[in-house]
Design a protein around this motif. Structure first.
Motif, PDB file in Angstrom:
ATOM      1  N   TRP A   9      12.721-120.982  15.141  1.00 54.95           N
ATOM      2  CA  TRP A   9      13.140-119.589  15.322  1.00 54.95           C
ATOM      3  C   TRP A   9      13.288-118.897  13.980  1.00 54.95           C
ATOM      4  O   TRP A   9      12.878-117.746  13.808  1.00 54.95           O
ATOM      5  CB  TRP A   9      14.466-119.562  16.071  1.00 54.95           C
ATOM      6  N   LEU A  10      13.833-119.588  12.979  1.00 60.69           N
ATOM      7  CA  LEU A  10      14.010-118.996  11.654  1.00 60.69           C
ATOM      8  C   LEU A  10      12.664-118.675  11.011  1.00 60.69           C
ATOM      9  O   LEU A  10      12.471-117.580  10.461  1.00 60.69           O
ATOM     10  CB  LEU A  10      14.800-119.961  10.758  1.00 60.69           C
ATOM     11  N   MET A  11      11.717-119.593  11.083  1.00 63.30           N
ATOM     12  CA  MET A  11      10.395-119.366  10.483  1.00 63.30           C
ATOM     13  C   MET A  11       9.647-118.250  11.205  1.00 63.30           C
ATOM     14  O   MET A  11       8.913-117.479  10.586  1.00 63.30           O
ATOM     15  CB  MET A  11       9.572-120.662  10.510  1.00 63.30           C
ATOM     16  N   TRP A  12       9.854-118.179  12.527  1.00 66.23           N
ATOM     17  CA  TRP A  12       9.227-117.094  13.272  1.00 66.23           C
ATOM     18  C   TRP A  12       9.790-115.748  12.840  1.00 66.23           C
ATOM     19  O   TRP A  12       9.051-114.788  12.648  1.00 66.23           O
ATOM     20  CB  TRP A  12       9.415-117.304  14.767  1.00 66.23           C
ATOM     21  N   ARG A  13      11.085-115.653  12.663  1.00 73.24           N
ATOM     22  CA  ARG A  13      11.697-114.395  12.220  1.00 73.24           C
ATOM     23  C   ARG A  13      11.206-113.989  10.828  1.00 73.24           C
ATOM     24  O   ARG A  13      11.027-112.807  10.555  1.00 73.24           O
ATOM     25  CB  ARG A  13      13.226-114.529  12.206  1.00 73.24           C
ATOM     26  N   GLN A  14      10.954-114.952   9.987  1.00 70.75           N
ATOM     27  CA  GLN A  14      10.464-114.651   8.654  1.00 70.75           C
ATOM     28  C   GLN A  14       9.022-114.138   8.653  1.00 70.75           C
ATOM     29  O   GLN A  14       8.628-113.404   7.746  1.00 70.75           O
ATOM     30  CB  GLN A  14      10.560-115.895   7.761  1.00 70.75           C
ATOM     31  N   ASN A  15       8.265-114.519   9.675  1.00 67.62           N
ATOM     32  CA  ASN A  15       6.829-114.172   9.697  1.00 67.62           C
ATOM     33  C   ASN A  15       6.441-113.211  10.810  1.00 67.62           C
ATOM     34  O   ASN A  15       5.271-112.832  10.894  1.00 67.62           O
ATOM     35  CB  ASN A  15       5.988-115.457   9.849  1.00 67.62           C
ATOM     36  N   ARG A  16       7.379-112.810  11.652  1.00 67.05           N
ATOM     37  CA  ARG A  16       6.990-112.059  12.851  1.00 67.05           C
ATOM     38  C   ARG A  16       6.444-110.677  12.527  1.00 67.05           C
ATOM     39  O   ARG A  16       5.549-110.177  13.221  1.00 67.05           O
ATOM     40  CB  ARG A  16       8.165-111.965  13.822  1.00 67.05           C
ATOM     41  N   LEU A  17       6.949-110.025  11.479  1.00 67.86           N
ATOM     42  CA  LEU A  17       6.434-108.701  11.136  1.00 67.86           C
ATOM     43  C   LEU A  17       4.960-108.788  10.755  1.00 67.86           C
ATOM     44  O   LEU A  17       4.139-107.976  11.207  1.00 67.86           O
ATOM     45  CB  LEU A  17       7.247-108.103   9.987  1.00 67.86           C
ATOM     46  N   THR A  18       4.616-109.786   9.936  1.00 64.61           N
ATOM     47  CA  THR A  18       3.211-109.983   9.563  1.00 64.61           C
ATOM     48  C   THR A  18       2.357-110.245  10.793  1.00 64.61           C
ATOM     49  O   THR A  18       1.247-109.713  10.927  1.00 64.61           O
ATOM     50  CB  THR A  18       3.092-111.170   8.590  1.00 64.61           C
ATOM     51  N   PHE A  19       2.878-111.050  11.711  1.00 65.29           N
ATOM     52  CA  PHE A  19       2.112-111.380  12.912  1.00 65.29           C
ATOM     53  C   PHE A  19       1.868-110.144  13.767  1.00 65.29           C
ATOM     54  O   PHE A  19       0.732-109.904  14.202  1.00 65.29           O
ATOM     55  CB  PHE A  19       2.861-112.435  13.725  1.00 65.29           C
ATOM     56  N   TRP A  20       2.904-109.349  14.021  1.00 64.59           N
ATOM     57  CA  TRP A  20       2.737-108.195  14.895  1.00 64.59           C
ATOM     58  C   TRP A  20       1.827-107.144  14.270  1.00 64.59           C
ATOM     59  O   TRP A  20       1.036-106.504  14.971  1.00 64.59           O
ATOM     60  CB  TRP A  20       4.094-107.587  15.237  1.00 64.59           C
TER      61      TRP A  20
END
Length: 342
Positions: A27-38
């Protein structure tokens, strides 16, 4: 009524608890990268929509103008005037606008390596924040696996959608045959699973260099140079990933090349069909090149290469090569994290 009201939150909570949710480190790694992904997903969805529209326009034009009947290996100037005119008009309207997007697809793997791979570990090492991991209950290896896994999944999803969109856009234009050859670096590097394979490979190249160099800017520069070299080498070995097909012709000095055939190597044949070396003296012969070649027993030619039917076989073979190389680099990174990251 009160019982119904009381039971609703319980049901809602139960259904919510059954939904798959990211937890802990993932969950932490996803939060760190989610803006780039979206952001990346929004861009590729927009490209996919535009590509689908263009695909329909091109497919309709191919059928309406009967362009499949014009496909041949002869030059446009040697065709019937009506057929040549239709192909030229089609190319100007649909093929030329497609060239720039396909050329830009070459940058996609480099972006993955530069902006996802290179900073992934170099930022942690440069700022020393990785030392905090050593004080937590999470092992260093698990932390690295999740930190690497999230960007890899993001890269596969985004580049997969983008490659599928560009492939769908390009497919009807393949009717042009040798006027827009499938084996050139574009469209080849901009369609199919090769885009995904190269992107993941360059992502791992960036991660590896970030671990070794421990400086973000230095790692990004090295990734750019190494990524360009890797893509160049992949292009050089591409023609040898699958067994080649041989075509021959007698009583000619011109190498045979069927429509859509990727000629990798050519040479001369004797009358018995044996391959013969080239006669360099014939290039300056006074009696003419062809006459000199025939006088030296070269009566025909051969070509080794790949027909258009091997396009997807070569694509998947190169994808597999990229996946193996990426797995090797991932193993190097794991070893480095366990033994050398201090």
């Amino acid at each position: 009524m009160s019982d119904a009201l009381l039971s609703r939150p319980a049901g809602t909570a139960a259904s919510a608890s059954r939904r798959p949710r990211l937890r802990g480190l993932t969950w932490l790694m996803w939060r760190q990268n989610r803006l780039t992904f979206w952001i990346g997903l929004a861009v590729v969805v927009a490209v996919a929509g535009y590509a689908a529209i263009q695909h329909n326009h091109i497919a309709e034009a191919v059928v309406d103008q009967h362009l499949a009947d014009c496909r041949a290996t002869v030059a446009v100037t040697d065709m019937a005037p009506e057929c040549a005119s239709r192909l030229l008009a089609f190319g100007q309207k649909y093929q030329y606008p497609m060239r720039l997007p396909l050329q830009l697809m070459l940058v996609v793997p480099l972006i993955a390596g530069l902006f996802l791979g290179a900073p992934l570990m170099s930022q942690e090492l440069e700022s020393k924040t990785y030392r905090m991991v050593c004080t937590q209950s999470v092992t260093r290896l698990r932390w690295f696996a999740v930190k690497l896994g999230v960007p890899v999944v993001m890269t596969v999803v985004i580049t997969g959608i983008l490659a599928a969109a560009m492939t769908w856009w390009w497919r009807p234009v393949s009717v042009l045959g040798d006027r827009f050859p499938w084996y050139d670096w574009y469209p080849f590097d901009g369609i199919g699973p090769v885009v995904v394979g190269q992107s993941v490979l360059l992502l791992l190249v960036g991660v590896t260099l970030g671990l070794v160099l421990r400086r973000t800017v230095l790692a990004m520069g090295a990734t750019l140079a190494a990524g360009a070299l890797v893509m160049y080498l992949l292009e050089q070995v591409r023609g040898h990933l699958l067994p080649m097909v041989t075509v021959t012709a007698q009583h000619t000095t011109a190498a045979p090349s069927p429509d859509g055939f990727w000629a990798v190597s050519t040479g001369f044949l004797s009358a018995s069909g044996q391959r013969m070396p080239e006669v360099k003296a014939c290039f300056t012969a006074t009696g003419g090149y062809e006459k000199c070649v025939f006088a030296h027993g070269r009566t025909g030619t051969w070509t080794d290469g790949h027909p258009a039917s091997q396009l997807w076989g070569i694509q998947w073979a190169e994808f597999g090569l990229c996946a193996v190389l990426a797995a090797v680099l991932a193993g190097v990174c794991v070893w480095w994290v366990r033994r050398r990251m201090v």
